[in-house]
Design an enzyme around this catalytic site. Structure first.
Site, mmCIF file in Angstrom:
data_model
loop_
_atom_site.group_PDB
_atom_site.id
_atom_site.type_symbol
_atom_site.label_atom_id
_atom_site.label_comp_id
_atom_site.label_asym_id
_atom_site.label_seq_id
_atom_site.Cartn_x
_atom_site.Cartn_y
_atom_site.Cartn_z
ATOM 1 N N HIS A 181 0.849 -1.205 0.000
ATOM 2 C CA HIS A 181 0.000 0.000 0.000
ATOM 3 C C HIS A 181 0.873 1.240 0.000
ATOM 4 O O HIS A 181 2.088 1.142 0.138
ATOM 5 C CB HIS A 181 -1.006 -0.025 1.149
ATOM 6 C CG HIS A 181 -0.422 0.068 2.529
ATOM 7 N ND1 HIS A 181 0.394 -0.915 3.060
ATOM 8 C CD2 HIS A 181 -0.519 1.026 3.494
ATOM 9 C CE1 HIS A 181 0.748 -0.568 4.292
ATOM 10 N NE2 HIS A 181 0.213 0.607 4.572
ATOM 11 N N HIS A 186 1.390 3.905 1.971
ATOM 12 C CA HIS A 186 1.935 4.659 3.110
ATOM 13 C C HIS A 186 3.453 4.761 3.021
ATOM 14 O O HIS A 186 4.130 3.809 2.602
ATOM 15 C CB HIS A 186 1.503 4.023 4.439
ATOM 16 C CG HIS A 186 0.066 4.287 4.769
ATOM 17 N ND1 HIS A 186 -0.661 3.515 5.644
ATOM 18 C CD2 HIS A 186 -0.779 5.254 4.329
ATOM 19 C CE1 HIS A 186 -1.899 3.989 5.738
ATOM 20 N NE2 HIS A 186 -1.994 5.043 4.938
ATOM 21 N N ASP A 196 5.850 4.625 5.065
ATOM 22 C CA ASP A 196 6.699 3.624 5.721
ATOM 23 C C ASP A 196 6.669 2.273 4.982
ATOM 24 O O ASP A 196 7.174 1.263 5.490
ATOM 25 C CB ASP A 196 6.319 3.452 7.205
ATOM 26 C CG ASP A 196 4.909 2.940 7.406
ATOM 27 O OD1 ASP A 196 3.986 3.402 6.707
ATOM 28 O OD2 ASP A 196 4.722 2.054 8.268
ATOM 29 N N HIS A 197 6.101 2.265 3.774
ATOM 30 C CA HIS A 197 6.097 1.055 2.931
ATOM 31 C C HIS A 197 6.663 1.319 1.534
ATOM 32 O O HIS A 197 7.016 0.379 0.832
ATOM 33 C CB HIS A 197 4.673 0.491 2.831
ATOM 34 C CG HIS A 197 4.144 0.092 4.173
ATOM 35 N ND1 HIS A 197 4.066 -1.213 4.591
ATOM 36 C CD2 HIS A 197 3.731 0.852 5.224
ATOM 37 C CE1 HIS A 197 3.611 -1.240 5.834
ATOM 38 N NE2 HIS A 197 3.396 -0.001 6.243
ATOM 39 N N HIS A 249 -7.389 -1.168 5.786
ATOM 40 C CA HIS A 249 -6.372 -0.236 6.296
ATOM 41 C C HIS A 249 -6.291 0.952 5.336
ATOM 42 O O HIS A 249 -6.346 2.103 5.746
ATOM 43 C CB HIS A 249 -5.044 -0.967 6.404
ATOM 44 C CG HIS A 249 -3.893 -0.108 6.844
ATOM 45 N ND1 HIS A 249 -3.843 0.482 8.081
ATOM 46 C CD2 HIS A 249 -2.761 0.276 6.215
ATOM 47 C CE1 HIS A 249 -2.719 1.186 8.191
ATOM 48 N NE2 HIS A 249 -2.044 1.079 7.068
ATOM 49 N N ASP A 251 0.071 -3.957 6.223
ATOM 50 C CA ASP A 251 -0.586 -3.498 7.456
ATOM 51 C C ASP A 251 -2.029 -3.985 7.539
ATOM 52 O O ASP A 251 -2.876 -3.333 8.153
ATOM 53 C CB ASP A 251 -0.586 -1.960 7.528
ATOM 54 C CG ASP A 251 0.808 -1.386 7.769
ATOM 55 O OD1 ASP A 251 1.749 -2.157 8.009
ATOM 56 O OD2 ASP A 251 0.921 -0.142 7.720
ATOM 57 N N HIS A 255 5.042 -4.689 10.634
ATOM 58 C CA HIS A 255 5.410 -3.994 11.879
ATOM 59 C C HIS A 255 5.587 -4.977 13.034
ATOM 60 O O HIS A 255 4.902 -5.994 13.092
ATOM 61 C CB HIS A 255 4.328 -2.992 12.289
ATOM 62 C CG HIS A 255 4.236 -1.793 11.391
ATOM 63 N ND1 HIS A 255 4.949 -0.645 11.603
ATOM 64 C CD2 HIS A 255 3.508 -1.579 10.269
ATOM 65 C CE1 HIS A 255 4.666 0.240 10.650
ATOM 66 N NE2 HIS A 255 3.787 -0.300 9.826
HETATM 67 FE FE FE Z 1 2.826 0.727 8.112
HETATM 68 ZN ZN ZN Z 2 0.073 1.554 6.580
#
Ligand code: FE
Ligand code: ZN
Length: 258
Positions: free
Chosen positions: A55, A57, A59-60, A114, A138, A176
């Protein structure tokens, strides 16, 4: 053959590098940042051929651009609905599509909740490896699940239900390290679940020694993760609802405020 290397980055993210020692090809799932992936590939002497994003985001996908600068031929995969949100995305995947790495086929699940575009990759067992691997970003976490930023409880129930159909020994590579706090919450709603209590103890010890708790297994999640157990008697009773979306919505709301 596909080896999986887990790289802890940022606060609590994991990046997964897939490596085929026979061809020296590498792929990466959800590169939050580029540097540790480049270092890993260099130490393996491997060439990056694919970036698999779950996805959009940051942090990905934060490492996408720099990785493509270093390996311009690598292909960037992501969900169809993420068009315009994943840097350098080239392939737009939907439910049932297939990707390939190291001769292994990865099946794509569309798992909104998410985010509205979230996908997961499932590499089924092969003759060299009798266990499958699920990269779920996530959506599913060990002992928990992602927050609902762009989706509804009903969508998330459907998404998680897809994972419940996978074999129990499927490895779950979530993005995570949230397991300990997830299980602390789980105990508040499903505290008579002996599998859960045992798991909490194992995870508490692992984390006190700074050991990772990922990958998990689908079978363990089905037994201990309340977000995979909306139809269990204990979770239904604790939430005071019968209907899956309502059980799930209550649970998610409680976790958001935990
Ligand atoms: Fe994340
Ligand atoms: Zn995420």
């Amino acid at each position: 053959m596909m080896n999986i290397i887990r790289i802890p980055v940022l606060e609590d993210n994991y990046i997964f590098v897939l490596h085929d020692p026979d061809t020296n090809e590498g792929a990466v799932v959800d590169p939050a940042v580029a540097k540790p992936v480049l270092d890993c590939l260099e130490s393996l002497g491997a060439k990056l051929v694919a970036i698999f994003n779950t996805h959009h985001h940051l942090d990905h996908v934060g490492g996408n651009k720099e990785l493509i600068e270093a390996f311009p031929d690598a292909v960037v995969y992501g969900g169809k609905e993420d068009r315009g949100r994943i840097p350098r995305q080239q392939v737009f995947l939907e439910e049932g599509d297939q990707v390939e790495f190291s001769g292994k086929k990865g099946k794509v699940f569309f798992v909104p909740g998410h985010t509205r575009a979230h996908i997961a990759y499932y590499f089924a067992p092969t003759k060299d490896d009798d266990k499958g691997d699920l990269f779920c970003g996530d959506t599913l976490f060990a002992g928990g699940c992602g927050r609902l930023f762009e989706g509804t409880p009903a969508q998330m129930v459907d998404s998680l239900d897809k994972f419940r159909t996978l074999p129990d020994d499927t490895r779950v590579w979530c993005a995570h390290e949230y397991t300990l706090s997830n299980l602390k919450f789980a105990i508040t709603v499903d505290g008579n679940n002996l599998y859960l209590l045992d798991r909490y103890e194992e995870v508490r010890i692992a984390r006190s020694q700074d050991k990772p708790t990922i990958p998990s297994l689908i079978g363990i999640e089905k037994k201990t993760n309340p977000f995979m157990r909306w139809d269990s008697e204990s979770v239904k009773l604790a939430m005071g609802f019968e209907q899956p979306e309502r059980v799930f919505a209550k649970l998610r709301g409680m976790k958001d405020n935990f």
